[in-house]
Scaffold this motif. Structure first.
Motif, PDB file in Angstrom:
ATOM      1  N   UNK A 396      22.629 -60.037 -29.855  1.00 16.42           N
ATOM      2  CA  UNK A 396      22.333 -59.615 -31.222  1.00 16.42           C
ATOM      3  C   UNK A 396      22.153 -58.097 -31.212  1.00 16.42           C
ATOM      4  N   UNK A 397      22.718 -57.359 -32.166  1.00 15.27           N
ATOM      5  CA  UNK A 397      22.810 -55.897 -32.028  1.00 15.27           C
ATOM      6  C   UNK A 397      21.508 -55.129 -32.246  1.00 15.27           C
ATOM      7  N   UNK A 398      20.466 -55.793 -32.714  1.00 18.52           N
ATOM      8  CA  UNK A 398      19.211 -55.075 -32.956  1.00 18.52           C
ATOM      9  C   UNK A 398      18.027 -56.028 -32.787  1.00 18.52           C
ATOM     10  N   UNK A 399      16.839 -55.507 -32.462  1.00 18.60           N
ATOM     11  CA  UNK A 399      15.666 -56.362 -32.240  1.00 18.60           C
ATOM     12  C   UNK A 399      15.056 -56.857 -33.546  1.00 18.60           C
ATOM     13  N   UNK A 400      15.823 -57.695 -34.277  1.00 15.25           N
ATOM     14  CA  UNK A 400      15.347 -58.243 -35.546  1.00 15.25           C
ATOM     15  C   UNK A 400      14.366 -59.388 -35.293  1.00 15.25           C
ATOM     16  N   UNK A 401      13.812 -59.925 -36.385  1.00 15.95           N
ATOM     17  CA  UNK A 401      12.891 -61.055 -36.258  1.00 15.95           C
ATOM     18  C   UNK A 401      13.618 -62.236 -35.615  1.00 15.95           C
ATOM     19  N   UNK A 402      12.847 -63.005 -34.837  1.00 17.60           N
ATOM     20  CA  UNK A 402      13.431 -64.141 -34.113  1.00 17.60           C
ATOM     21  C   UNK A 402      14.143 -65.106 -35.068  1.00 17.60           C
ATOM     22  N   UNK A 403      13.519 -65.379 -36.220  1.00 10.85           N
ATOM     23  CA  UNK A 403      14.115 -66.316 -37.180  1.00 10.85           C
ATOM     24  C   UNK A 403      15.498 -65.849 -37.617  1.00 10.85           C
ATOM     25  N   UNK A 404      15.652 -64.546 -37.855  1.00 13.61           N
ATOM     26  CA  UNK A 404      16.933 -64.005 -38.294  1.00 13.61           C
ATOM     27  C   UNK A 404      17.995 -64.167 -37.210  1.00 13.61           C
ATOM     28  N   UNK A 405      17.615 -63.932 -35.957  1.00  6.58           N
ATOM     29  CA  UNK A 405      18.567 -64.042 -34.850  1.00  6.58           C
ATOM     30  C   UNK A 405      18.961 -65.503 -34.620  1.00  6.58           C
ATOM     31  N   UNK A 406      17.993 -66.404 -34.717  1.00  8.46           N
ATOM     32  CA  UNK A 406      18.282 -67.834 -34.535  1.00  8.46           C
ATOM     33  C   UNK A 406      19.163 -68.356 -35.677  1.00  8.46           C
ATOM     34  N   UNK A 407      18.919 -67.871 -36.882  1.00 14.57           N
ATOM     35  CA  UNK A 407      19.748 -68.268 -38.023  1.00 14.57           C
ATOM     36  C   UNK A 407      21.191 -67.806 -37.832  1.00 14.57           C
ATOM     37  N   UNK A 408      21.344 -66.604 -37.287  1.00 16.12           N
ATOM     38  CA  UNK A 408      22.681 -66.074 -36.980  1.00 16.12           C
ATOM     39  C   UNK A 408      23.409 -67.009 -36.005  1.00 16.12           C
ATOM     40  N   UNK A 409      22.702 -67.400 -34.939  1.00 17.28           N
ATOM     41  CA  UNK A 409      23.308 -68.294 -33.938  1.00 17.28           C
ATOM     42  C   UNK A 409      23.647 -69.645 -34.555  1.00 17.28           C
ATOM     43  N   UNK A 410      22.751 -70.147 -35.405  1.00 18.91           N
ATOM     44  CA  UNK A 410      22.952 -71.461 -36.008  1.00 18.91           C
ATOM     45  C   UNK A 410      24.146 -71.449 -36.960  1.00 18.91           C
ATOM     46  N   UNK A 411      24.251 -70.406 -37.803  1.00 22.09           N
ATOM     47  CA  UNK A 411      25.348 -70.340 -38.770  1.00 22.09           C
ATOM     48  C   UNK A 411      26.701 -70.155 -38.088  1.00 22.09           C
ATOM     49  N   UNK A 412      26.721 -69.494 -36.947  1.00 24.38           N
ATOM     50  CA  UNK A 412      27.976 -69.310 -36.211  1.00 24.38           C
ATOM     51  C   UNK A 412      28.303 -70.489 -35.303  1.00 24.38           C
ATOM     52  N   UNK A 413      27.383 -71.456 -35.243  1.00 22.51           N
ATOM     53  CA  UNK A 413      27.618 -72.633 -34.398  1.00 22.51           C
ATOM     54  C   UNK A 413      27.580 -72.319 -32.921  1.00 22.51           C
ATOM     55  N   UNK A 414      26.801 -71.307 -32.530  1.00 23.10           N
ATOM     56  CA  UNK A 414      26.682 -70.942 -31.115  1.00 23.10           C
ATOM     57  C   UNK A 414      25.802 -71.981 -30.418  1.00 23.10           C
ATOM     58  N   UNK A 415      26.297 -72.650 -29.386  1.00 22.41           N
ATOM     59  CA  UNK A 415      25.554 -73.782 -28.806  1.00 22.41           C
ATOM     60  C   UNK A 415      24.350 -73.396 -27.952  1.00 22.41           C
TER      61      UNK A 415
END
Length: 454
Positions: A396-415
């Motif tokens: 993830x390109x920046x130290x954003x909130x954990x929820x935001x990073x996890x949502x990114x992974x979830x929406x992209x279907x990253x396993x």
């Protein structure tokens, strides 16, 4: 107010998720083509109109997208011709190029232009877009991709057999149940001869090729409009409605076309192809269909069409033999045969039947959560190590909130997500989280690689 952007009718945007699916189709088809010794080729999107015109019949010529000449193309046109408003005459003077209608005619042009550099038989595959000024509708687009495979420089019927094997292999790999329809233009020529209209082959084939779209009554009506008499139309009906196995149809045709040498030649060619196929474990149903004509005027021998059995869709593959195509460009006695897979229709069928692999839309296999600058520096060598082992990885390109990073992974279907904080850095470990199960385990980077490669 700014105008809302749009795209031309009959074209489509392809999102990353769709492109991953399309690439799955392209890669599958390419792999099969390569198995049979075909090499890749590309030709320009636009060709000279002199190359394209007259190769597809009158109906095909009307569907060519023409490109206006550069500069002030109207200035040299006499005013009286402009006032005539004759669009066809005018187009010939203001347009010298057009977008390619298919890949076969440009291929024939390429063969003639480069004949001294090629080794014959020349086998090539080509996957590129084509354009047709058709009315957009379900399964029919103005811009679409074709996946062509052709061989020129041989009249051996082994190539027809090989193309049928390619069709069988491609659709087995894609898990689409299909039926392959086959006919021979020589048989159609023999039929035209037998009913007394040998000079009306094009009119007859264009009409009967629409049988599955408009029905027998409308086909007969079109034949009447083209000047075919009622007696000939009546004589045609039992031929088009022949029933039985492929062998039984050929036997009946043998008698019907007994006075037509060209018709008998077509029967002989199809019989040879069917005899070869008996020796092969072909899973695809192959049916002799005498209404199959394929409107393109350059076909001279076997013709093919493939339809999906479990989805409402027109032809998804088609082709045939074209003995005379390179002759149009000055290269005589260069027989060719090819087949084209319609990638867009195949995509629609696979989407409709939910046939794409479930993990196919995932491009990134693991995402590293970003906790800050120090962690970034620690994770970058790990990312490099993963990628060098063929594992798609990103951070993830920046130290954003954990929820935001996890949502990114979830929406992209990253396993999988990798969490590397202070304790993991001290231990030289990675905390690997399975996004599907929620399970989280500390591992070495070598163990992560092993897990993701499994």
């Amino acid at each position: 107010m700014a105008q809302t952007p749009s795209i031309p009718k009959g074209t489509r945007d392809y999102s990353p998720e769709i492109m991953v699916k399309r690439n799955y189709i392209f890669d599958t088809i390419k792999n099969v083509f390569r198995l049979y010794g075909y090499m890749p080729l590309e030709t320009p999107a636009m060709e000279n109109l002199s190359t394209l015109m007259g190769k597809y019949g009158d109906e095909g010529d009307k569907l060519l997208f023409k490109i206006l000449n550069s500069g002030d193309f109207i200035s040299n046109i006499p005013e009286n011709e402009l006032l005539e408003k004759n669009s066809i005459k005018l187009t010939n003077k203001i347009s010298e190029k057009g977008l390619r209608y298919d890949l076969t005619v440009p291929f024939a042009r390429f063969v003639v232009q480069h004949q001294n550099e090629l080794t014959f038989p020349f086998k090539r595959y080509q996957i590129q877009p084509v354009w047709r000024a058709d009315r957009p509708q379900k399964g029919r687009y103005r811009e679409f991709y074709q996946c062509d495979v052709d061989v020129v420089g041989s009249d051996s019927l082994l190539h027809e057999v090989e193309l049928i094997q390619i069709v069988d292999e491609v659709y087995r790999c894609l898990k689409i149940n299909v039926r392959l329809l086959i006919n021979n233009r020589k048989i159609l020529a023999g039929i035209a001869e037998t009913i007394g209209y040998p000079d009306h082959l094009t009119n007859i084939t264009v009409a009967i090729d629409k049988m599955d779209k408009i029905g027998l009554d409308n086909v007969n009506a079109e034949l009447r409009e083209k000047g075919i008499c009622e007696k000939a139309i009546n004589k045609l009906q039992p031929i088009l409605n022949l029933q039985g196995s492929n062998q039984e149809k050929l036997e009946k045709l043998q008698d019907i076309l007994k006075d037509s040498p060209i018709g008998l030649k077509g029967i002989e060619e199809l019989t040879t192809v069917f005899d070869y196929l008996k020796e092969l474990d072909i899973k695809t149903e192959i049916r002799l269909d005498l209404t199959l004509a394929r409107g393109l005027s350059y076909y001279t021998g076997a013709i093919f069409e493939v339809k999906a059995l479990d989805a409402e869709m027109g032809s998804i593959t088609g082709g045939g033999r074209y003995d005379d195509l390179t002759g149009i460009f000055g290269l005589k006695n260069m027989s060719g045969v090819g087949i084209s897979f319609g990638a867009d229709r195949i995509f629609d069928v696979m989407n409709q039947l939910d046939l794409f692999p479930k993990n196919n839309t995932t491009t990134t296999q693991i995402l590293f959560v970003n906790f800050g600058n120090k962690e970034e520096k620690f994770c970058l060598p790990l990312l490099k190590q993963l990628r060098s082992n063929g594992i798609n990885a990103e951070i993830y390109p920046e130290p954003a909130k954990m929820k935001k990073q996890m949502t990114y992974a979830d929406k992209k279907g990253i396993p999988f997500v990798a969490l590397v904080g202070e304790s993991e850095m001290q231990e030289g470990a990675v905390s690997l989280k399975n996004m599907l199960t929620g399970e989280q385990t500390n591992m070495t980077i070598e163990e992560v690689i092993h897990r993701l490669q499994a």
